[in-house]
Scaffold this motif. Structure first.
Motif, short mmCIF file in Angstrom:
data_model
loop_
_atom_site.label_atom_id
_atom_site.label_comp_id
_atom_site.label_asym_id
_atom_site.label_seq_id
_atom_site.Cartn_x
_atom_site.Cartn_y
_atom_site.Cartn_z
N ASP A 278 0.84 -1.21 0.00
CA ASP A 278 0.00 0.00 0.00
C ASP A 278 0.87 1.25 0.00
OD1 ASP A 278 -2.52 1.30 2.35
OD2 ASP A 278 -2.26 1.57 0.18
N THR A 279 0.22 2.39 -0.23
CA THR A 279 0.88 3.69 -0.08
C THR A 279 0.84 4.04 1.40
OG1 THR A 279 -1.31 4.59 -0.50
CG2 THR A 279 0.25 4.58 -2.36
N CYS A 280 1.69 4.97 1.82
CA CYS A 280 1.66 5.38 3.23
C CYS A 280 2.17 6.81 3.37
CB CYS A 280 2.46 4.39 4.08
SG CYS A 280 2.00 4.44 5.83
N ARG B 253 -5.68 7.60 6.27
CA ARG B 253 -4.34 7.58 6.88
C ARG B 253 -3.98 6.21 7.44
NH1 ARG B 253 -2.42 13.27 9.22
NH2 ARG B 253 -2.70 14.39 7.25
N VAL B 254 -4.66 5.18 6.96
CA VAL B 254 -4.33 3.81 7.38
C VAL B 254 -3.48 3.21 6.26
CG1 VAL B 254 -5.35 1.52 7.67
CG2 VAL B 254 -6.42 3.52 8.75
C1 LIG Z 1 1.18 3.87 11.26
C2 LIG Z 1 1.56 5.25 10.75
C3 LIG Z 1 2.09 5.14 9.35
C4 LIG Z 1 0.28 6.12 10.82
C5 LIG Z 1 0.41 7.34 9.93
O1 LIG Z 1 1.14 8.25 10.19
N1 LIG Z 1 -0.36 7.28 8.81
C6 LIG Z 1 -0.39 8.26 7.81
C7 LIG Z 1 -0.22 9.65 8.06
C8 LIG Z 1 -0.34 10.54 7.00
C9 LIG Z 1 -0.59 10.08 5.70
C10 LIG Z 1 -0.77 8.69 5.48
C11 LIG Z 1 -1.06 8.16 4.12
C12 LIG Z 1 -0.53 8.80 2.98
C13 LIG Z 1 -0.82 8.28 1.71
C14 LIG Z 1 -1.65 7.15 1.56
C15 LIG Z 1 -2.21 6.56 2.69
C16 LIG Z 1 -3.17 5.42 2.54
N2 LIG Z 1 -2.60 4.18 2.25
C17 LIG Z 1 -1.90 7.04 3.96
C18 LIG Z 1 -0.67 7.80 6.55
#
Ligand SMILES: CC(C)CC(=O)Nc1cccc(-c2cccc(CN)c2)c1
Length: 182
Positions: free
Chosen positions: A127-129, A152-153
């Motif tokens: 996934d993206t994050c 943000r999951v």
């Molecule tokens: C367990 C940690 C990684 C929690 C956290 O900080 N999540 C976070 C924060 C801001 C953006 C994103 C985020 C970006 C792009 C795509 C996505 C969805 N896959 C999430 C995810």
């Protein structure tokens, strides 16, 4: 990017790392010599990019048609590679299948919050994050959408990756580039 791998050097000359004081904040990608497409909250460019074999633009989708569910697209970014938030030095990439909007809008997933200007990919494990926002979802060599954080999951199949589709904004992008082309 969770569950991905290091991208082959120089295979994505369109990728941009938008940084603030030397820290990577968002992805983005070149759509023209002096324009990077990203998200509104990401840092803007100070000067023109100089195109060469390592710096190239990426065409974006202009046709108003959904990418077929099941199409395998790819997404790259310098976002976190672990749940603890480790940031990679090198660009990462991962292939993800497109999820239909109906599937993605299911009550147990994004519960009818996915509009026609958005699309989803399966987020099981890969996934993206955090930090991947703003980068392109590339399907058959064309940027179809821009990574957004959504819930943000990361890496949870219950919360598919969410993207803003580009085609609905093609006319606006052309207007902004044309109007401000200096
Ligand atoms: C367990 C940690 C990684 C929690 C956290 O900080 N999540 C976070 C924060 C801001 C953006 C994103 C985020 C970006 C792009 C795509 C996505 C969805 N896959 C999430 C995810």
């Amino acid at each position: 990017i969770l569950g991905g791998r290091e991208a082959r050097p120089h295979l994505r000359p369109h990728m941009a790392s938008l940084q603030l004081d030397g820290e990577h904040i968002c992805g983005g990608f070149l759509i023209a010599e002096q324009w990077v497409l990203t998200l509104p909250h990401c840092p803007q460019l100070e000067e023109k990019a100089e195109l060469n074999e390592h710096v190239q633009v990426l065409p974006f989708q202009r046709e108003q048609r959904d990418v077929a569910a099941g199409t395998v697209c790819e997404v790259a970014g310098w976002g976190t590679v672990t749940h603890s938030g480790r940031r990679p030095d090198r660009l990462q990439q991962v292939e993800r299948p497109v999820l239909s909007r109906d599937e993605c809008n299911h009550r147990t997933r994004h519960d009818h919050s996915i509009t026609p200007n958005m699309m989803c990919t399966d987020s099981r494990k890969r996934d993206t994050c955090k930090g991947d926002s703003g980068g392109p979802l590339v399907c058959n060599g064309v940027a179809e959408a821009v990574v957004t954080a959504g819930s943000r999951v990361c890496g949870n199949y219950k919360k598919p990756g969410i993207y803003t589709r580009i085609a609905p904004y093609a006319a606006w992008i052309d207007r902004v580039m044309g109007a401000l082309s200096g």
